[in-house]
Structure formats: C-alpha cells, structure tokens
Design a protein around this motif. Structure first.
Motif: not given
Length: 149
Positions: A55-67
């Motif tokens: 979840a931690f890694l996926l969370g940063w990837v998700s926020l990066g893509v969205g941003s």
C-alpha cells in the motif's frame, strides 16, 4: 470544464469510503438484487490481488500519477473528451492514493456478486476505480484529432 469535477468527485469518493467504513461489513448486503452488493473490503494491494501488502509504494505511485495528470491538464488545453478522461483518471489515482497513504489500505465496497460467468469473481471496487475505468475507456473511444489530443 471537466477539471472542475476533480475536487467534487474526489470529495465524494472519500465521503463514500468513510460511509462504507462506518456502515458496511465484509458480509455482502444486496443493493440491486443479485447484481450489485455492498461489501466492505480493506485492500492492501492493487486490483485483482496484485502487489498485496504494498500500500505504501502503491500510494506514492498513485499520488504521483494523479498529480502528474493534474499538472498536464493545467499546462495544456486538451479537447473536451480527453480532458474529461484524464480528469477521471486523476480522481481515481488520487482517491486510492489518499487511502493507501492515509489508511494503509484502499476502501472497496461495490461488489458484483452475481453468478454471471464473466463477472462472477470480479474484485470488489469503489468510485475511484470506476473513475479510472471510465476515464481509460473515454481515452480509447474519444475522437482523435490530427495533432495530439
């Protein structure tokens, strides 16, 4: 204009997830007969059980893509359909990224609990997932212009 949907859908996604955490359980509750159930699932991975516990890694990837998508939308003018599509994908990425980093899991609650063979074992999902799926479909189906989007 479609980018106005981003904060509204993002807020609605988070409100629905809070409601699900307070009111649902892992026991399916029928919403639309035998087609759609409400079922609380705390997903620590990605879709279809991939990357469980990341979840931690996926969370940063998700926020990066969205941003990144929001940045691209702010920097360049796209046609209506691609703008809507990218806005929806951004909402989904940000909504699930907020969950992963804030809770350590994504709150899923929509369950296609049907016995129809193609979707009988479909994973439980949420509004953010719907936004990503609809956004991706719009990108694929949107009329293409000669230059870029």
């Amino acid at each position: 204009m479609p980018t106005v949907l981003v904060p509204l859908l993002l807020a609605f996604d988070q409100i629905l997830k809070l409601w699900a955490l307070e009111n649902l359980s892992p026991v399916p509750r029928p919403l639309l007969g035998d087609l759609l159930y409400l079922t609380l699932v705390r997903n620590t991975g990605a879709g279809f059980g991939m990357l469980e516990g990341q979840a931690f890694l996926l969370g940063w990837v998700s926020l990066g893509v969205g941003s990144l998508l929001l940045y691209l939308l702010a920097q360049r003018r796209y046609a209506f359909w691609p703008t809507l599509a990218l806005s929806l994908i951004a909402v989904g990425a940000l909504g699930n990224g907020i969950d992963r980093l804030g809770r350590g899991f994504v709150v899923d609650y929509l369950d296609l609990g049907t016995s129809i063979p193609p979707i009988a074992h479909f994973p439980v999902f949420n509004l953010a997932d719907v936004c990503v799926t609809v956004g991706a479909a719009l990108l694929l189906l949107a009329p293409k212009r000669k230059r870029g989007f």
